[in-house]
Design an enzyme around this catalytic site. Sequence first.
Site, mmCIF file in Angstrom:
data_model
loop_
_atom_site.group_PDB
_atom_site.id
_atom_site.type_symbol
_atom_site.label_atom_id
_atom_site.label_comp_id
_atom_site.label_asym_id
_atom_site.label_seq_id
_atom_site.Cartn_x
_atom_site.Cartn_y
_atom_site.Cartn_z
ATOM 1 N N ARG A 20 0.810 -1.118 0.215
ATOM 2 C CA ARG A 20 0.434 -0.448 0.002
ATOM 3 C C ARG A 20 1.005 1.162 -0.309
ATOM 4 N NH1 ARG A 20 -3.878 -0.682 5.124
ATOM 5 N NH2 ARG A 20 -1.480 -0.948 5.126
ATOM 6 N N ASN A 38 -6.306 -2.852 1.722
ATOM 7 C CA ASN A 38 -5.884 -3.788 2.233
ATOM 8 C C ASN A 38 -7.207 -4.822 2.506
ATOM 9 O OD1 ASN A 38 -3.308 -4.578 2.678
ATOM 10 N ND2 ASN A 38 -2.808 -4.563 3.866
#
Length: 91
Positions: A20, A38
């Site tokens: 990320r 996520n």
Amino acid sequence: MARQCKHGYVSGKVQGVYFRQSTAEEAERLGLDGWVRNLDDGRVEVLFEGEEEAVRELAEWLWRGPSAARVTGVELEDQPLQGLSGFVIRR
């Protein structure tokens, strides 16, 4: 230049490997707006928009990700422009 928006999912070993944060850094480097997060099933979800060339570059980068990632699939679909500003990591 034309602007584009893409939404999709990245699968493989993509959680717990700085995916990320790396995606956000790459998107910011390319001048893209959007978000990444996520999912409970182990995938990463991403939405990004910006100039066509920059969108294409991030789409290609998602297949590599950070060095610890092992990407096995990227599913992206065109979306209408969202009018987002900045790129954020969603929890």
